[in-house]
Motif scaffolding. Structure first.
Motif, PDB file in Angstrom:
ATOM      1  N   TYR A 154       0.845  -1.199   0.000  1.00 24.74           N
ATOM      2  CA  TYR A 154       0.000   0.000   0.000  1.00 24.74           C
ATOM      3  C   TYR A 154       0.883   1.253   0.000  1.00 24.74           C
ATOM      4  CZ  TYR A 154      -3.382   3.456   1.512  1.00 24.74           C
ATOM      5  OH  TYR A 154      -4.151   4.583   1.604  1.00 24.74           O
ATOM      6  N   ALA A 157       2.774   1.721  -3.242  1.00 22.86           N
ATOM      7  CA  ALA A 157       1.882   2.254  -4.277  1.00 22.86           C
ATOM      8  C   ALA A 157       1.655   3.752  -4.083  1.00 22.86           C
ATOM      9  CB  ALA A 157       0.552   1.511  -4.255  1.00 22.86           C
ATOM     10  N   THR A 160       4.587   5.585  -5.392  1.00 21.42           N
ATOM     11  CA  THR A 160       4.560   5.554  -6.865  1.00 21.42           C
ATOM     12  C   THR A 160       3.616   6.629  -7.400  1.00 21.42           C
ATOM     13  OG1 THR A 160       4.893   3.165  -6.712  1.00 21.42           O
ATOM     14  CG2 THR A 160       4.208   4.032  -8.855  1.00 21.42           C
ATOM     15  N   ARG A 161       2.422   6.715  -6.825  1.00 19.47           N
ATOM     16  CA  ARG A 161       1.430   7.704  -7.296  1.00 19.47           C
ATOM     17  C   ARG A 161       1.947   9.129  -7.100  1.00 19.47           C
ATOM     18  NH1 ARG A 161      -2.203   4.653  -4.390  1.00 19.47           N
ATOM     19  NH2 ARG A 161      -2.908   2.945  -5.698  1.00 19.47           N
ATOM     20  N   LYS A 184       4.135  -9.114  -4.583  1.00 21.39           N
ATOM     21  CA  LYS A 184       3.031  -8.263  -4.091  1.00 21.39           C
ATOM     22  C   LYS A 184       3.412  -6.788  -4.227  1.00 21.39           C
ATOM     23  CE  LYS A 184       0.486 -11.101  -0.875  1.00 21.39           C
ATOM     24  NZ  LYS A 184       0.776 -11.844   0.346  1.00 21.39           N
ATOM     25  N   ARG A 187       3.481  -5.882  -8.050  1.00 19.14           N
ATOM     26  CA  ARG A 187       2.128  -5.671  -8.600  1.00 19.14           C
ATOM     27  C   ARG A 187       1.563  -4.339  -8.137  1.00 19.14           C
ATOM     28  NH1 ARG A 187       0.932 -11.000  -7.101  1.00 19.14           N
ATOM     29  NH2 ARG A 187       1.298 -12.406  -8.850  1.00 19.14           N
ATOM     30  N   ALA A 188       1.784  -4.031  -6.852  1.00 19.46           N
ATOM     31  CA  ALA A 188       1.220  -2.787  -6.293  1.00 19.46           C
ATOM     32  C   ALA A 188       1.800  -1.561  -6.999  1.00 19.46           C
ATOM     33  CB  ALA A 188       1.505  -2.716  -4.788  1.00 19.46           C
ATOM     34  N   VAL A 190       3.268  -1.384 -10.007  1.00 21.39           N
ATOM     35  CA  VAL A 190       2.904  -1.342 -11.432  1.00 21.39           C
ATOM     36  C   VAL A 190       1.445  -0.913 -11.572  1.00 21.39           C
ATOM     37  CG1 VAL A 190       2.598  -2.748 -13.528  1.00 21.39           C
ATOM     38  CG2 VAL A 190       4.708  -2.937 -12.196  1.00 21.39           C
ATOM     39  N   ASP A 191       0.575  -1.429 -10.719  1.00 18.97           N
ATOM     40  CA  ASP A 191      -0.835  -1.001 -10.748  1.00 18.97           C
ATOM     41  C   ASP A 191      -0.960   0.494 -10.452  1.00 18.97           C
ATOM     42  OD1 ASP A 191      -1.590  -3.536 -11.354  1.00 18.97           O
ATOM     43  OD2 ASP A 191      -2.351  -4.045  -9.342  1.00 18.97           O
ATOM     44  N   ALA A 192      -0.029   1.022  -9.646  1.00 18.06           N
ATOM     45  CA  ALA A 192      -0.075   2.451  -9.286  1.00 18.06           C
ATOM     46  C   ALA A 192       0.585   3.333 -10.348  1.00 18.06           C
ATOM     47  CB  ALA A 192       0.605   2.664  -7.935  1.00 18.06           C
ATOM     48  N   VAL A 245       4.404  -9.365 -13.342  1.00 19.03           N
ATOM     49  CA  VAL A 245       3.974  -8.091 -13.939  1.00 19.03           C
ATOM     50  C   VAL A 245       4.501  -7.944 -15.363  1.00 19.03           C
ATOM     51  CG1 VAL A 245       3.829  -6.861 -11.728  1.00 19.03           C
ATOM     52  CG2 VAL A 245       5.977  -6.817 -13.007  1.00 19.03           C
TER      53      VAL A 245
END
Ligand SMILES: Cc1cc2nc3c(=O)[nH]c(=O)nc-3n(C[C@H](O)[C@H](O)[C@H](O)COP(=O)(O)O)c2cc1C
Length: 317
Positions: A154, A157, A160-161, A184, A187-188, A190-192, A245
């Motif tokens: 969390y 991420a 990253t944002r 984990k 993924r967090a 890359v998703d961010a 990813v």
């Protein structure tokens, strides 16, 4: 058998940026002044990562900060750096001289807070590095955040944002092996919005004692491990991340020879970082590793890195 027309192509595209070859100077090794960055590029590196920089200068820890213990290095430098203003000037100067060589500059940044990462990303972007590497994984800063950013998907991420909101330059998140499940975190981030991943930072922390006195050899006591001893762990982390990813990875950790670099490409790496090996093989390590990769490609009749990238991902385990 097909006749080879020309030498194999070692170039690679990392987050949209072309590297003439896959070797990258890892962060923290010789990446402070533009003169040295240029020297490393002239020695054959395909990209240069700067030392991680913070908004304000940091003195770091007292000496001794690094020791070669036989199987690799142990270090607790404490992220000493002159601060972003000085680093930004060095990046500008380095970029000017590296452009004719086609060697990109990767600016490594770190901060003490999530918002701090946004601020430094904005500042460093003015120097127009080709890529930004976000160091959320240094294990030595126990006075600040230790593994807070890299160990929690969390929080990783969120960082990253913050960085993405403050720059248009592609970013790579540098991950730590010191977590239960690196996929984990991958993924967090890359998703961010992370454009790529660098893996791994140093392993540990560990301790080496002077047995005569009983004291740790590093002034800080504990330090992060790097070099050949950690390579199998780096290979496993890179393999797991590449399976998890769809993002380019700079594989770092113990790479010393062309064989080691090939191993990283086989598990899916797009580029290969070299840090500790510079202390063993000198700056010529980049040209030597490239020559050794080329020998491998000629033996296997591979025209480019794509021909064998990720070939090992099919094997279970
Ligand atoms: C002396 C030293 C200083 C380092 N400083 C940094 C740093 O400032 N930022 C960072 O992201 N990684 C830093 N690292 C970690 C390296 O970039 C790399 O991830 C790690 O050493 C594993 O690669 P290697 O085995 O090729 O050295 C440092 C490593 C060493 C040995």
């Amino acid at each position: 058998m097909h006749e080879r027309q020309s030498a194999p192509d070692l170039s690679t595209i990392l987050c949209g940026v072309r590297l003439p070859n896959p070797t990258v100077l890892a962060s923290g090794i010789l990446g402070l002044s533009h003169e040295v960055m240029v020297r490393v590029a002239q020695s054959g590196a395909g990209a240069i990562t700067t030392k991680s920089c913070s908004l304000k200068p940091r003195p770091g820890y007292h000496n001794p900060v690094v020791l070669d213990w036989g199987q690799g290095l142990i270090n607790a430098v404490g992220l000493s750096n002159p601060g972003v203003e000085v680093l930004a000037e060095e990046i500008r100067a380095a970029k000017e001289q590296l452009a004719p060589l086609g060697v990109p500059v990767i600016a490594s940044i770190f901060a003490e807070t999530i918002y701090g990462f946004g601020a430094i990303a904005r500042f460093i972007s003015e120097a127009e590095p080709d890529l930004i590497e976000v160091n959320i994984s240094c294990p030595n800063i126990d006075d600040l955040y230790r593994l807070m950013f890299a160990a929690d998907p969390y929080v990783a991420a969120q960082v990253t944002r913050q960085v993405k909101q403050n720059t248009d330059i592609p970013i790579l998140l540098k991950l730590s092996p010191n977590v239960t499940d690196v996929t984990k975190i991958a993924r967090a981030v890359v998703d961010a919005g992370a454009d790529g991943i660098t893996a791994i930072n140093t392993l540990g922390p560990g301790i080496i004692l002077d047995v005569e006195t009983g004291r740790p050899v590093l002034a800080h006591g504990t330090g992060g491990l790097s070099g050949p001893a950690i390579r199998p762990i780096a290979v496993r982390c890179v393999r797991d991340i590449c399976r998890a990813v769809d993002a380019p990875v700079i594989a770092v950790g113990g790479v010393t020879t062309g064989r080691d670099a090939v191993e990283m490409v086989l598990v899916g790496a797009t580029a290969v970082g070299i840090g500790s090996a510079v202390s063993r093989r000198g700056t010529e390590v980049f040209q030597n590793v490239c020559d050794e990769i080329q020998d491998y490609m000629e033996r296997h009749e591979y025209d480019d890195l794509e021909a064998f990238r990720g070939k090992a991902l099919q094997f279970s385990g």
